[in-house]
Design an enzyme around this catalytic site. Sequence first.
Site, short mmCIF file in Angstrom:
data_model
loop_
_atom_site.label_atom_id
_atom_site.label_comp_id
_atom_site.label_asym_id
_atom_site.label_seq_id
_atom_site.Cartn_x
_atom_site.Cartn_y
_atom_site.Cartn_z
N SER A 72 47.12 36.91 48.67
CA SER A 72 46.09 35.94 48.57
C SER A 72 45.41 36.07 47.10
O SER A 72 45.56 37.12 46.29
CB SER A 72 44.81 36.53 49.47
OG SER A 72 44.24 37.39 49.10
N LYS A 73 44.37 34.88 46.64
CA LYS A 73 43.83 35.11 45.43
C LYS A 73 42.96 36.32 45.15
O LYS A 73 43.13 37.01 44.18
CB LYS A 73 42.94 33.86 45.41
CG LYS A 73 42.18 33.74 44.05
CD LYS A 73 41.43 32.56 43.92
CE LYS A 73 39.87 32.63 44.03
NZ LYS A 73 39.19 33.74 43.07
N ARG A 74 42.47 36.85 46.24
CA ARG A 74 41.70 38.23 46.14
C ARG A 74 42.49 39.21 45.78
O ARG A 74 41.90 40.22 45.09
CB ARG A 74 40.99 38.53 47.52
CG ARG A 74 39.54 37.80 47.67
CD ARG A 74 38.99 38.36 48.81
NE ARG A 74 39.58 38.29 50.15
CZ ARG A 74 39.80 37.39 50.74
NH1 ARG A 74 39.12 36.13 50.31
NH2 ARG A 74 40.49 37.00 51.83
N GLY A 111 45.10 39.13 43.84
CA GLY A 111 45.12 39.15 42.39
C GLY A 111 43.99 39.40 41.74
O GLY A 111 44.23 40.29 40.61
N ASP A 112 42.80 39.05 42.19
CA ASP A 112 41.45 39.56 41.28
C ASP A 112 41.68 41.26 41.40
O ASP A 112 41.10 41.84 40.35
CB ASP A 112 40.42 39.12 42.10
CG ASP A 112 40.31 37.61 42.02
OD1 ASP A 112 41.30 36.71 41.05
OD2 ASP A 112 39.71 36.99 42.70
#
Length: 511
Positions: free
Chosen positions: A266-268, A270-271
């Site tokens: 998920s994008k999270r 990546g962060d």
Amino acid sequence: MNNKEVRVRFAPSPTGGLHLGGVRTALYNYLFAKKHGGSFVLRIEDTDQGRYVPGAEQYIIDCLEWCGISPDEGPHKPGPYGPYRQSERKPNYRKFAEQLIESGNAYYAFDTPAELDSMREQFKSESNPSPQYNSIVRDHMKNSLTLSSEEVKKLLDGGTPHVIRIKIPTSSDVHLNDMIRGEVIFNTDQVDDKVLLKADGMPTYHLAVVVDDYEMKITHAFRGEEWLPSAPVHVLLWEYLGWKENMPLWAHLPLILKPDGKGKLSKRDGDRLGFPVFAMDWEDPKTNEITKGFKEMGFLPEAFINMLALLGWNDGSGEEVLSLDELTDRFSIERIHKGGAKFDFEKAKWFNGEWIKRTNNDTLLPLIKQIFQNNGIDAEVKLLQQIIPMVKDRCHLLNDFIQQSSFFFIAPAEIDTASVKPKWTENKTAFFTKWIEVLQSLPDWDAVIIENEFKKMAEAEQIKPGELQLPLRIMLVGGKFGPPVFEIASLIGKSSTVSRIQNGLQAIEQA
Ligand code: GLU
């Protein structure tokens, strides 16, 4: 394959940044279409107006362009099956929903949100914590299956808000032949009566995807595995609308997993782990928050799509670095893996490094020039032309060129004195002080000449050149890296070399 023209579609919803899983779906669509001489269609699925994000459609188009996988038809490229935005096809869907009512495969439902809530309360149990509107529940609700036809007519004539739901058959099997998974059988008791047409007259995804795939003559449909549970609804719709023999062949693509393999990336993630998950930088128009993209992190599109193609597919040859043309040539659905593919950012960077090496210097030049500019350095083209071949092998990301070569344009603000100080001697200070004079008197400024002079003088002073070369590198570059040091000196020029040595001596002495 029969001789129908292959037509595939990438059908994203314009709700935000384009996740790399989405780009991979687009890529597999593209590879398949091009391999079979077919068409690649972009269809914007914007029926959920609540989730619509302005700018997302253009962003998706820009991402596909950057990747080099431009659609043949789409909202920006009109073709014979437009419009390519579902919101613009709105008037088209109701008649199919009504046709389904007439054939007894769908029904009007007039339940209010409060009634739906109380249904959920009523049917809730330990084994069924979130009851759905299904073949059991529908008999207890306010719909055209439970109301008389007069009552239904009255409600419709009175403009009572309503939706149209599919009537899923009780206890039967729906078969789907998936190109990746083979035969998948769904029992309809696990499937709810999905809404097909919403109260505002907009179709839901389920109705729109079937109608549009039919009308756009889609022959093969690739989409993420998360859509597999919806597949029985779609298969039934194809059947109920009388289009079964035109149904596209389905391929549900495996997920791209987190690096540890535990769940969907998920994008999270990546962060949290410091790598991009979107193709390009995405700025949320509401919050202005920017989410980093592969492009801006310094990926070449060739590397990005190469890496993505191999996340869940390979051609069996063991070769990994493949161009878009090679991928197109070698692509086959049979070799797509069934299981999820773990995303590995180090491997992604390896692909990029390989592509930086393979990309010709003239192509790299404007990209690198731009990166320098973004970092506030006006890099002279002539110098860049010499630098790029020298440092490209050391770069995994285009942005690594800054770290690897900004010293050619600006003197290091600080130098790594700690690496030379412990072995520093008076002799070395004397050597460099003298050498500055030699450099100043050199008639020609050339790497070979500088190196010869350096070695000659080291011999005369009885210091091993190896012991002097590291300090010289640190003075010129700032640290223990970079191309051959005499070439650096030759490129930065005499006055810069001399002043960096002077400053370096001072810094070492003061350290
Ligand atoms: N609109 C769906 C999505 O956003 C597309 C699913 C499909 O390709 O059928 O992923």
